[in-house]
Write a protein that holds these residues in place. Structure first.
Motif, PDB file in Angstrom:
ATOM      1  N   HIS A  83       0.842  -1.203   0.000  1.00  0.00           N
ATOM      2  CA  HIS A  83       0.000   0.000   0.000  1.00  0.00           C
ATOM      3  C   HIS A  83       0.878   1.255   0.000  1.00  0.00           C
ATOM      4  N   VAL A  84       1.938   1.256   0.797  1.00  0.00           N
ATOM      5  CA  VAL A  84       2.853   2.406   0.832  1.00  0.00           C
ATOM      6  C   VAL A  84       3.497   2.597  -0.538  1.00  0.00           C
ATOM      7  N   TYR A  85       3.884   1.506  -1.190  1.00  0.00           N
ATOM      8  CA  TYR A  85       4.481   1.582  -2.533  1.00  0.00           C
ATOM      9  C   TYR A  85       3.504   2.234  -3.518  1.00  0.00           C
ATOM     10  N   GLU A  86       2.263   1.788  -3.497  1.00  0.00           N
ATOM     11  CA  GLU A  86       1.261   2.337  -4.417  1.00  0.00           C
ATOM     12  C   GLU A  86       1.042   3.821  -4.159  1.00  0.00           C
ATOM     13  N   LEU A  87       0.907   4.195  -2.891  1.00  0.00           N
ATOM     14  CA  LEU A  87       0.676   5.603  -2.557  1.00  0.00           C
ATOM     15  C   LEU A  87       1.879   6.466  -2.933  1.00  0.00           C
ATOM     16  N   ALA A  88       3.087   5.948  -2.726  1.00  0.00           N
ATOM     17  CA  ALA A  88       4.293   6.716  -3.053  1.00  0.00           C
ATOM     18  C   ALA A  88       4.385   6.955  -4.558  1.00  0.00           C
ATOM     19  N   CYS A  89       4.058   5.945  -5.346  1.00  0.00           N
ATOM     20  CA  CYS A  89       4.072   6.108  -6.806  1.00  0.00           C
ATOM     21  C   CYS A  89       3.049   7.151  -7.249  1.00  0.00           C
ATOM     22  N   ASN A  90       1.851   7.082  -6.654  1.00  0.00           N
ATOM     23  CA  ASN A  90       0.827   8.079  -6.981  1.00  0.00           C
ATOM     24  C   ASN A  90       1.285   9.480  -6.569  1.00  0.00           C
ATOM     25  N   PHE A  91       1.870   9.577  -5.398  1.00  0.00           N
ATOM     26  CA  PHE A  91       2.329  10.855  -4.851  1.00  0.00           C
ATOM     27  C   PHE A  91       3.374  11.495  -5.768  1.00  0.00           C
ATOM     28  N   LEU A  92       4.232  10.646  -6.370  1.00  0.00           N
ATOM     29  CA  LEU A  92       5.293  11.150  -7.242  1.00  0.00           C
ATOM     30  C   LEU A  92       4.854  11.258  -8.700  1.00  0.00           C
ATOM     31  N   GLN A 141      14.759   6.489 -12.830  1.00  0.00           N
ATOM     32  CA  GLN A 141      14.471   7.902 -12.575  1.00  0.00           C
ATOM     33  C   GLN A 141      14.632   8.208 -11.083  1.00  0.00           C
ATOM     34  N   LEU A 142      15.111   9.432 -10.798  1.00  0.00           N
ATOM     35  CA  LEU A 142      15.308   9.893  -9.420  1.00  0.00           C
ATOM     36  C   LEU A 142      14.285  10.970  -9.117  1.00  0.00           C
ATOM     37  N   TYR A 143      13.587  10.840  -7.971  1.00  0.00           N
ATOM     38  CA  TYR A 143      12.543  11.787  -7.591  1.00  0.00           C
ATOM     39  C   TYR A 143      12.810  12.325  -6.185  1.00  0.00           C
ATOM     40  N   GLU A 144      12.657  13.634  -6.033  1.00  0.00           N
ATOM     41  CA  GLU A 144      12.659  14.178  -4.679  1.00  0.00           C
ATOM     42  C   GLU A 144      11.378  13.720  -3.990  1.00  0.00           C
ATOM     43  N   PHE A 145      11.496  13.373  -2.706  1.00  0.00           N
ATOM     44  CA  PHE A 145      10.366  12.787  -1.990  1.00  0.00           C
ATOM     45  C   PHE A 145      10.167  13.531  -0.674  1.00  0.00           C
ATOM     46  N   ASN A 146       9.073  14.289  -0.600  1.00  0.00           N
ATOM     47  CA  ASN A 146       8.764  15.041   0.619  1.00  0.00           C
ATOM     48  C   ASN A 146       8.136  14.084   1.629  1.00  0.00           C
ATOM     49  N   PHE A 147       8.979  13.516   2.457  1.00  0.00           N
ATOM     50  CA  PHE A 147       8.574  12.442   3.372  1.00  0.00           C
ATOM     51  C   PHE A 147       7.475  12.910   4.331  1.00  0.00           C
ATOM     52  N   ALA A 148       7.697  14.062   4.972  1.00  0.00           N
ATOM     53  CA  ALA A 148       6.743  14.552   5.972  1.00  0.00           C
ATOM     54  C   ALA A 148       5.380  14.841   5.339  1.00  0.00           C
ATOM     55  N   LEU A 149       5.381  15.472   4.159  1.00  0.00           N
ATOM     56  CA  LEU A 149       4.130  15.779   3.471  1.00  0.00           C
ATOM     57  C   LEU A 149       3.409  14.495   3.076  1.00  0.00           C
ATOM     58  N   PHE A 150       4.159  13.503   2.603  1.00  0.00           N
ATOM     59  CA  PHE A 150       3.567  12.222   2.208  1.00  0.00           C
ATOM     60  C   PHE A 150       2.852  11.568   3.393  1.00  0.00           C
ATOM     61  N   CYS A 151       3.537  11.492   4.528  1.00  0.00           N
ATOM     62  CA  CYS A 151       2.932  10.863   5.722  1.00  0.00           C
ATOM     63  C   CYS A 151       1.702  11.628   6.178  1.00  0.00           C
ATOM     64  N   ASP A 152       1.805  12.952   6.125  1.00  0.00           N
ATOM     65  CA  ASP A 152       0.682  13.789   6.570  1.00  0.00           C
ATOM     66  C   ASP A 152      -0.516  13.647   5.631  1.00  0.00           C
ATOM     67  N   ARG A 153      -0.258  13.648   4.340  1.00  0.00           N
ATOM     68  CA  ARG A 153      -1.354  13.598   3.362  1.00  0.00           C
ATOM     69  C   ARG A 153      -2.133  12.295   3.466  1.00  0.00           C
ATOM     70  N   PHE A 154      -1.444  11.189   3.692  1.00  0.00           N
ATOM     71  CA  PHE A 154      -2.116   9.893   3.721  1.00  0.00           C
ATOM     72  C   PHE A 154      -2.327   9.357   5.136  1.00  0.00           C
ATOM     73  N   GLN A 155      -2.049  10.226   6.142  1.00  0.00           N
ATOM     74  CA  GLN A 155      -2.283   9.863   7.553  1.00  0.00           C
ATOM     75  C   GLN A 155      -1.591   8.548   7.920  1.00  0.00           C
ATOM     76  N   LEU A 156      -0.298   8.483   7.594  1.00  0.00           N
ATOM     77  CA  LEU A 156       0.493   7.291   7.875  1.00  0.00           C
ATOM     78  C   LEU A 156       1.540   7.591   8.937  1.00  0.00           C
ATOM     79  N   ARG A 157       1.823   6.610   9.801  1.00  0.00           N
ATOM     80  CA  ARG A 157       2.863   6.784  10.815  1.00  0.00           C
ATOM     81  C   ARG A 157       4.244   6.759  10.150  1.00  0.00           C
TER      82      ARG A 157
END
Length: 632
Positions: free
Chosen positions: A355-364, A374-390
């Motif tokens: 599930h985290v993999y799917e959400l991360a791909c969608n997020f990017l 391909q290399l992508y910058e990944f806003n970790f804090a925003l990702f966790c906040d947007r999907f309410q993940l620990r």
């Protein structure tokens, strides 16, 4: 021809090597694949930096720690040793410049992050250089049985095949026998040359203190000891809270974590190193590559997950060989639960990982079937906040996906601001800038050297303070100068990255192999059990427990840990002798700590405290404002 001793004396000013350094250097210069197992502070860097200056061509150093790369490159340059680093935090122009300088023979040491070995184009550029030595720092990262396995390290074996004549030097500070054997297998050693120093550090007293109030116990420990200290905690928030608490109690302290700006890190690190600040409260982001030999005390408030981690961090005490302390402060009930929770957080169920993999791909914005290489910058804090993940669950899921080969997740990389002048000097005379931009540019040209040949680190805060401008004004001015094509400006930023090693898959096609999940979970469970034994088994010497874990046979009791000291029950005669020892030690001109007396008298701190209290009441001794003891 210069000898290793000549090189050491010329560039470092030392007359002799430390234990095992000459043997490792000799093995490398003889062309042998070599594994050096040296404890923290054992001088690993010298074992490849000296040969690098004696061998023709370039020495490649693969290391996962970008901050350590920067520190080592800066330190080498101050010694007039030409070195550079290439990692994902640099611009393409910066990376190209470093590789061109290697190709032209202008550099002796090139530091690489393991992720760079992914690209064929990069390997082709390496083929244009003369590679004399391949160094694998933090070599335990190549072993799946190690506590910090990184799949990107497996590509180093491919690097060997491209440069078969270059010997490999693998270095690590902590590895079990199983991991040591795996390192040599993974790196395809042609012969097994292992140089291992005992994990024993006789000058460090390992102490565990059980308490219901960690903050009060920390205060007691710091007041009972003298000299500079590091206090390790597990979260950024706790670094600040703990440092604030210590300052309120009259102890000079600062906090440090990966999220601080480069200027804040450097300022705090320098004030701690020069003794202005006594205590650094930090996450494990602090310590790697920091050469301060006189750290007297290292305190852990939160338990590490393994004895490897603990040994490395505690080992930053007493590198000068003088008596020092490694203190673990525990609350048995909560800390046992914390270690269990940490195991579960490190291995979320497999559906959660998918599930985290799917959400991360969608997020990017990575579509199914795309993203490869391909290399992508990944806003970790925003990702966790947007999907309410620990956050711990997300971090562990990304790590397991990395180990399974779907992505490369690179934790936060902080890059300092840097500038290179791209116009030639004659063209600068025709440059038209507004007053603010002109003032900024003129200050940069006056302050920083080498701008026309390389990217040079700058500080917007320093420029702003000298010109009485705001940071935003300096930033806008630099962008304006860049728009005139006079400079290339790379602003500072802190961000994690995700590199896709395969095209995006549908969640149902994501498989997490047994070797990555079940086997690794079992090994982490064993590491945590070993950590529990070290912390909570008060019947066995702490050091013997640790040495046995690292594969040393029938280790002797150390005699200085809290368990060993607790076995020595003082008789009335010993109490009298202790009192006399205290009188002698406190009669000197320099006040002493309770910990120093305990070390000199070979008794526990509690025993000293119980003897000192009546002496204070009797007016024989006095306590200084720093918590030290002296005679009245």
């Amino acid at each position: 021809m210069a000898t290793p001793e000549d090189i050491l004396r010329q560039y470092w000013g030392y007359d002799s090597f430390r234990e095992l350094q000459p043997e490792i250097i000799g093995s490398v210069l003889d062309g042998n694949d070599t594994l050096g197992l040296l404890p923290t502070g054992g001088g690993k860097s010298i074992t490849f930096q000296v040969p690098a200056l004696m061998l023709p061509g370039v020495t490649l150093v693969v290391t996962p720690l970008i901050s350590l790369m920067k520190d080592q490159v800066d330190n080498l340059r101050t010694r007039d040793i030409p070195a550079a680093a290439v990692h994902s935090g640099l611009s393409r122009a910066e990376q190209r410049l470093a590789l061109d300088r290697c190709r032209l023979g202008k550099l002796k040491i090139l530091y690489l992050s393991p992720e760079k070995l992914q690209g064929k184009a990069f390997i082709e550029q390496l083929h244009q250089m003369e590679i004399s030595l391949i160094v694998v720092d933090e070599a335990h990262c190549i072993s799946q049985w190690g506590y910090d396995f990184r799949p990107s390290y497996l590509r180093i074996a491919d690097l060997r095949r491209h440069f078969p004549d270059a010997p490999v030097l693998a270095l690590t500070a902590s590895a079990t026998p199983e991991v040591t054997a795996d390192i040599m297998d993974r790196l395809a050693f042609r012969s097994r040359n292992l140089f291992a120093k005992s994990f024993s550090r006789p000058n460090i007293s390992y102490i565990v203190r059980h308490t219901d109030s960690k903050s009060q116990m920390l205060l007691r420990v710091l007041r009972a000891t003298s000299g500079c200290a590091i206090v390790y905690v597990r979260s950024r928030r706790r670094t600040k809270e703990t440092a604030d608490y210590l300052r309120q109690c009259g102890i000079s302290a600062e906090h440090y974590h990966a999220g601080l700006s480069a200027e804040e890190k450097n300022d705090r690190q320098n004030r701690w190193k020069d003794g202005t600040v006594r205590v650094m409260v930090a996450t494990n982001a602090f310590g790697m590559g920091i050469d301060k030999p006189d750290v007297r005390t290292v305190v852990h408030i939160d338990p590490p997950s393994s004895l490897e981690e603990y040994y490395q961090e505690a080992g930053r005490a007493g590198r000068d060989g003088l008596p020092s302390y490694a203190v673990m402060i525990t609350s048995p009930g909560p800390d046992k639960s914390t270690l269990t929770r940490r195991l579960n957080d490190s291995f979320p169920d497999k559906d959660t990982i998918r599930h985290v993999y799917e959400l991360a791909c969608n997020f990017l914005g990575v579509a199914v079937g795309s993203g490869y290489n391909q290399l992508y910058e990944f806003n970790f804090a925003l990702f966790c906040d947007r999907f309410q993940l620990r956050q711990p669950i997300v971090r562990s899921s990304l790590t397991l996906l990395t180990r399974a080969g779907y992505i490369e997740y690179v934790e936060e990389v902080t890059t300092r601001s840097r500038v290179m002048v791209t116009m030639n000097k004659r063209e600068l005379y025709d440059l038209r800038l507004d007053a603010t931009a002109d003032a900024v540019f003129q200050l940069i040209l006056r302050t920083y050297t080498g701008l026309f040949a390389d990217y040079i680190y700058i500080s917007e805060e320093l420029i702003a303070s000298q010109l009485h401008l705001s940071g935003q004004q300096v930033y806008d001015a630099l962008l304006a100068i860049q728009r005139q094509h006079a400079i290339h400006y790379v602003p500072r930023k802190t961000t994690p990255y995700i590199f896709f090693t395969t095209s995006r898959e549908l969640p149902r096609h994501i498989t997490i192999p047994r070797t990555v999940y079940e086997d690794m979970r079992l090994r982490m469970e064993r590491r945590i059990d070993a950590m529990r034994r070290f912390m909570f088994d008060d019947s066995r010497c702490r050091v013997a427990t640790m040495l046995e874990y690292f594969g040393e046979k029938d280790p002797l009791d150390c005699g200085t840990c809290d368990v060993c000291r607790g076995r020595r029950k003082p008789s009335p005669e010993k109490s009298k002798n202790l009192r006399e020892s205290i009188l002698y030690l406190t009669s000197r001109t320099t006040p002493v700590s309770v910990g120093h007396i305990a070390a000199q008298a070979c008794v526990s701190i509690e025993t000293v405290v119980s003897t000192v209290r009546p002496m204070l009441d009797e007016g024989i001794l006095r306590l200084t404002p720093d918590g030290l003891l002296t005679r009245l």
